[in-house]
Design a protein around this motif. Structure first.
Motif, PDB file in Angstrom:
ATOM      1  N   GLN A 130      46.866  31.744 -32.309  1.00 36.60           N
ATOM      2  CA  GLN A 130      48.036  30.892 -32.078  1.00 36.60           C
ATOM      3  C   GLN A 130      47.847  29.541 -32.763  1.00 36.60           C
ATOM      4  O   GLN A 130      48.786  29.024 -33.370  1.00 36.60           O
ATOM      5  CB  GLN A 130      48.274  30.690 -30.579  1.00 36.60           C
ATOM      6  N   MET A 131      46.646  28.996 -32.668  1.00 34.88           N
ATOM      7  CA  MET A 131      46.369  27.718 -33.323  1.00 34.88           C
ATOM      8  C   MET A 131      46.506  27.857 -34.842  1.00 34.88           C
ATOM      9  O   MET A 131      47.073  26.997 -35.499  1.00 34.88           O
ATOM     10  CB  MET A 131      44.951  27.230 -32.986  1.00 34.88           C
ATOM     11  N   ALA A 132      45.991  28.951 -35.388  1.00 35.94           N
ATOM     12  CA  ALA A 132      46.064  29.170 -36.837  1.00 35.94           C
ATOM     13  C   ALA A 132      47.509  29.333 -37.286  1.00 35.94           C
ATOM     14  O   ALA A 132      47.907  28.794 -38.321  1.00 35.94           O
ATOM     15  CB  ALA A 132      45.253  30.400 -37.225  1.00 35.94           C
ATOM     16  N   ASP A 133      48.314  30.064 -36.500  1.00 33.30           N
ATOM     17  CA  ASP A 133      49.736  30.234 -36.838  1.00 33.30           C
ATOM     18  C   ASP A 133      50.460  28.895 -36.854  1.00 33.30           C
ATOM     19  O   ASP A 133      51.237  28.609 -37.753  1.00 33.30           O
ATOM     20  CB  ASP A 133      50.427  31.168 -35.838  1.00 33.30           C
ATOM     21  N   LYS A 134      50.191  28.088 -35.867  1.00 36.61           N
ATOM     22  CA  LYS A 134      50.848  26.782 -35.786  1.00 36.61           C
ATOM     23  C   LYS A 134      50.380  25.863 -36.915  1.00 36.61           C
ATOM     24  O   LYS A 134      51.157  25.105 -37.477  1.00 36.61           O
ATOM     25  CB  LYS A 134      50.602  26.146 -34.425  1.00 36.61           C
ATOM     26  N   ALA A 135      49.116  25.949 -37.258  1.00 33.12           N
ATOM     27  CA  ALA A 135      48.566  25.078 -38.298  1.00 33.12           C
ATOM     28  C   ALA A 135      49.123  25.416 -39.678  1.00 33.12           C
ATOM     29  O   ALA A 135      49.267  24.527 -40.522  1.00 33.12           O
ATOM     30  CB  ALA A 135      47.045  25.182 -38.319  1.00 33.12           C
ATOM     31  N   GLN A 136      49.476  26.670 -39.934  1.00 30.18           N
ATOM     32  CA  GLN A 136      49.996  27.064 -41.248  1.00 30.18           C
ATOM     33  C   GLN A 136      51.345  26.447 -41.536  1.00 30.18           C
ATOM     34  O   GLN A 136      51.678  26.186 -42.687  1.00 30.18           O
ATOM     35  CB  GLN A 136      50.108  28.587 -41.337  1.00 30.18           C
ATOM     36  N   THR A 137      52.149  26.202 -40.522  1.00 27.59           N
ATOM     37  CA  THR A 137      53.497  25.662 -40.730  1.00 27.59           C
ATOM     38  C   THR A 137      53.517  24.138 -40.716  1.00 27.59           C
ATOM     39  O   THR A 137      54.581  23.553 -40.887  1.00 27.59           O
ATOM     40  CB  THR A 137      54.462  26.198 -39.649  1.00 27.59           C
ATOM     41  N   PHE A 138      52.379  23.519 -40.524  1.00 29.70           N
ATOM     42  CA  PHE A 138      52.330  22.065 -40.414  1.00 29.70           C
ATOM     43  C   PHE A 138      52.329  21.391 -41.786  1.00 29.70           C
ATOM     44  O   PHE A 138      51.578  21.755 -42.673  1.00 29.70           O
ATOM     45  CB  PHE A 138      51.071  21.632 -39.670  1.00 29.70           C
ATOM     46  N   THR A 139      53.162  20.381 -41.913  1.00 28.50           N
ATOM     47  CA  THR A 139      53.101  19.488 -43.064  1.00 28.50           C
ATOM     48  C   THR A 139      52.134  18.366 -42.685  1.00 28.50           C
ATOM     49  O   THR A 139      51.783  18.230 -41.503  1.00 28.50           O
ATOM     50  CB  THR A 139      54.494  18.885 -43.360  1.00 28.50           C
ATOM     51  N   PRO A 140      51.710  17.529 -43.614  1.00 20.44           N
ATOM     52  CA  PRO A 140      50.810  16.420 -43.234  1.00 20.44           C
ATOM     53  C   PRO A 140      51.396  15.518 -42.151  1.00 20.44           C
ATOM     54  O   PRO A 140      50.680  15.074 -41.244  1.00 20.44           O
ATOM     55  CB  PRO A 140      50.624  15.660 -44.544  1.00 20.44           C
ATOM     56  N   GLU A 141      52.709  15.289 -42.198  1.00 20.85           N
ATOM     57  CA  GLU A 141      53.335  14.452 -41.160  1.00 20.85           C
ATOM     58  C   GLU A 141      53.288  15.145 -39.806  1.00 20.85           C
ATOM     59  O   GLU A 141      53.000  14.522 -38.776  1.00 20.85           O
ATOM     60  CB  GLU A 141      54.793  14.169 -41.529  1.00 20.85           C
TER      61      GLU A 141
END
Length: 192
Positions: A130-141
């Motif tokens: 779940q953490m990896a999935d969320k991290a993939q969609t994150f922009t730097p902001e």
């Protein structure tokens, strides 16, 4: 013995009886020879424990067989990999944890420990995914905002893990209670 595929590592998970030396078509077979060498029948090359570790990391399905007897020795090879990892830089298990695990062997709780640990590890893998999935969609902001809100997000993910762990523990307790009642019933005793 052959096993069903584990979702976590691509290895075997629960026992299923099979013919000695038999393997499934999709299973990669590694043979271990008396000289301690491992032979990958797919690539027709000798491999090392580090290569086997990489198969685990890549979630490849495989079985390790003793070349002479055909016995499935996958567990002992995996334990060797864990031993090497533990002897290296940063061990995962403390002496106290290892001693506790040893104490469970031969104990009435031994049969309950493996499923309990397996469910907890699976829950941690799910939290990590779940953490990896969320991290993939994150922009730097978004990542900056995430770091500032870290506690609520991690609390939510860890809450899921804690709930799954609690459920696994409750199931283990219920099973122990049923077993105790069966044993007492066999002696003609009833629980007060």
């Amino acid at each position: 013995m052959a096993f069903d595929v584990c979702e976590v590592c691509g290895l075997k998970d629960s026992p299923v009886q099979s013919k000695k030396g038999a393997s499934r078509a999709s299973e990669r077979v590694i043979k271990k020879y008396p000289n301690r060498r491992l032979y990958d029948t797919d690539s027709s090359t000798y491999i090392t424990l580090a290569d086997v570790k990489q198969l685990v990391m890549d979630q490849n399905l495989f079985v390790v067989r003793d070349a002479k007897t055909g016995d499935d020795i996958t567990r002992s090879i995996l334990l060797q990999i864990i031993l090497e990892e533990e002897a290296g830089g940063a061990p995962m298990f403390t002496e106290q944890v290892l001693a506790s695990i040893i104490r469970f062997y031969g104990n009435a709780m031994q049969g309950f420990m493996a499923p309990y640990l397996e469910k907890n590890i699976q829950a941690m893998v799910e939290v990590q995914a779940q953490m990896a999935d969320k991290a993939q969609t994150f922009t730097p902001e978004m990542w900056s905002r995430f770091m500032s809100m870290q506690s609520p997000v991690l609390q939510g993910l860890m809450g899921t893990y804690v709930e799954q762990s609690k459920t696994a523990f409750q199931q283990m307790q219920e099973q122990m209670q049923k077993n105790a009642e069966q044993v007492l019933g066999a002696f003609g005793l009833k629980r007060p």
